[in-house]
Design a protein around this motif. Structure first.
Motif, PDB file in Angstrom:
ATOM      1  N   THR A 123     -43.349 -36.496 -26.377  1.00  0.00           N
ATOM      2  CA  THR A 123     -42.672 -35.369 -26.006  1.00  0.00           C
ATOM      3  C   THR A 123     -41.717 -35.805 -24.625  1.00  0.00           C
ATOM      4  O   THR A 123     -41.913 -37.093 -24.351  1.00  0.00           O
ATOM      5  N   VAL A 124     -40.397 -35.171 -24.145  1.00  0.00           N
ATOM      6  CA  VAL A 124     -39.713 -35.599 -23.712  1.00  0.00           C
ATOM      7  C   VAL A 124     -39.684 -33.622 -22.895  1.00  0.00           C
ATOM      8  O   VAL A 124     -39.508 -33.310 -23.141  1.00  0.00           O
ATOM      9  N   TYR A 142     -42.220 -37.945 -19.728  1.00  0.00           N
ATOM     10  CA  TYR A 142     -42.249 -37.914 -21.516  1.00  0.00           C
ATOM     11  C   TYR A 142     -43.508 -38.596 -21.538  1.00  0.00           C
ATOM     12  O   TYR A 142     -44.278 -39.503 -20.780  1.00  0.00           O
ATOM     13  N   VAL A 199     -38.256 -42.199 -27.913  1.00  0.00           N
ATOM     14  CA  VAL A 199     -39.269 -42.189 -26.922  1.00  0.00           C
ATOM     15  C   VAL A 199     -39.635 -43.101 -26.880  1.00  0.00           C
ATOM     16  O   VAL A 199     -40.138 -43.918 -26.203  1.00  0.00           O
ATOM     17  N   GLU A 221     -33.260 -34.669 -23.675  1.00  0.00           N
ATOM     18  CA  GLU A 221     -33.704 -36.094 -24.367  1.00  0.00           C
ATOM     19  C   GLU A 221     -32.697 -37.018 -23.268  1.00  0.00           C
ATOM     20  O   GLU A 221     -33.600 -38.087 -22.537  1.00  0.00           O
TER      21      GLU A 221
END
Ligand code: AHM
Ligand code: MG
Length: 344
Positions: free
Chosen positions: A139-140, A170, A256, A287
């Motif tokens: 996840t970012v 992240y 990531v 991102e």
């Protein structure tokens, strides 16, 4: 066993610091802090722990037949990226701190009916093509402060350049779950202790090495690259013992995971524009910007080929961008090839 009293007294004892404590301590130092930012980050951490539970059970859920449209109770089962999106959205909305929330999974920004102070932008589950094969995903997110918090929030609040980010992070759901965070005072990594359900500081003050030995790019796109990028790729594979070439190649296909390795070990990650994706593939707001903020905070660099990512003024929510990040020296060499300043 060594006695805990042997820790140097002048240094704060970081062993056992939770993410919550870390954020709270940092915010105490900030003049005029109201506790809202701390609360917002704690809400994000809560959402991540909920998502982690589902990610960790993904294979099991598949084995038990929970991955179809409906489960045995006849309930609809969401895809993991949809689930992650809904959890983040719900938790952030309930926090009451967000005027605007935007996600890679949603067509439009979600605007609060109250003047929340913050904008949160996120990619709920990056690398989602890797879910089915149990490869690291993540996840970012990025947090911005709204310029005019007294006014009613507006989708354009999200269109601020990355240099205005006040916090980004992240999470990699890998062999362990690691949360890498910066609130503008360096970059710190926390590992989830699944037994306790808390993130504990495991990598304080992460610094990206000045130069690495690894390059990370989807070489399957090479036929679509420009001549400049092909020259750079040839250079990186040449043998020169004086500067550690040839580099070794690593490409997970989850940004990531590739970025995390690059942050820790140094080197370069690139998803440049090519004939197939003339504007690049990755999204600026969800991102590239959060990663660029983290890399700069760790002494690394992030560009779109030529210019600093954090200076790009976004024109639209889902804007794509080429992205090159990593060790300062490695990214500078890429830029020299990209601009034609060097050819070999
Ligand atoms: P996603 O956000 O839909 O998962 O897509 C982004 C991903 C990045 O994690 C990764 O760097 C890239 O797409 C991989 O793309 P490709 O398969 O073209 O190499
Ligand atoms: Mg993504």
């Amino acid at each position: 066993m060594e006695s805990p009293s042997t820790f140097p007294q002048a240094m704060p004892n970081l062993v056992g610091t939770t993410l919550r404590e870390h954020v709270l301590t940092g915010m105490h130092a900030a003049p005029g802090a109201t506790g809202e930012f701390t609360s917002l980050l704690n809400h994000i951490s809560l959402a991540i722990r909920i998502i982690n539970g589902r990610v960790r059970a993904a294979g099991l859920a598949g084995l038990l037949g929970y991955t179809g449209e409906t489960n045995v109770q006849g309930e609809k089962v969401q895809k993991l990226d949809q689930f992650a999106n809904d959890v983040l959205l719900n938790v952030l909305q309930r926090s009451g701190h967000c005027g605007v929330i935007a996600s890679e999974e949603l067509d439009e920004a979600v605007i609060a009916d109250h003047p929340g102070k913050y904008v949160v932008l996120f990619d709920p589950l990056d690398g989602s093509s890797n879910i089915d094969t149990n490869v690291s995903i993540g996840t970012v997110f990025a947090v911005l402060r709204r310029k005019y918090p007294e006014l009613h929030p507006n989708a354009t609040d999200a269109l601020a350049p990355g240099r205005e980010i006040v916090g980004a992070g992240y999470v990699v759901f890998g062999p362990s779950t690691i949360f890498v965070l910066s609130t503008g005072r360096g970059v710190h990594g926390f590992t989830l202790d699944p037994e306790v359900g808390e993130f504990f500081l495991s990598a304080p003050n992460i610094r990206c090495p000045e130069r690495g030995k690894t390059y990370s790019i989807n070489g399957g796109n090479s036929a679509s690259w420009s001549e400049e990028i092909r020259r750079w790729a040839a250079y990186i594979k040449e043998t020169d013992v004086t500067d550690g070439r040839p580099y070794t190649s690593r490409y997970v296909g989850s940004m990531v995971a590739d970025a995390h390795r690059t942050l820790i070990k140094g080197g370069i990650f690139a998803y440049p524009a090519d004939k197939k994706s003339p504007k690049g593939k990755l999204r600026l707001l969800y991102e590239a910007n959060p990663m660029a903020f983290l890399f700069e905070q760790a002494g690394g660099m992030a560009i779109d080929g030529k210019d600093r990512i954090l200076d790009v003024i976004p024109r639209e929510l889902h804007q794509r961008t080429p992205l090159v990040l990593g060790s300062k020296e490695d990214v500078s060499i890429f830029r020299d090839f990209f601009t034609g300043a060097r050819t070999s």
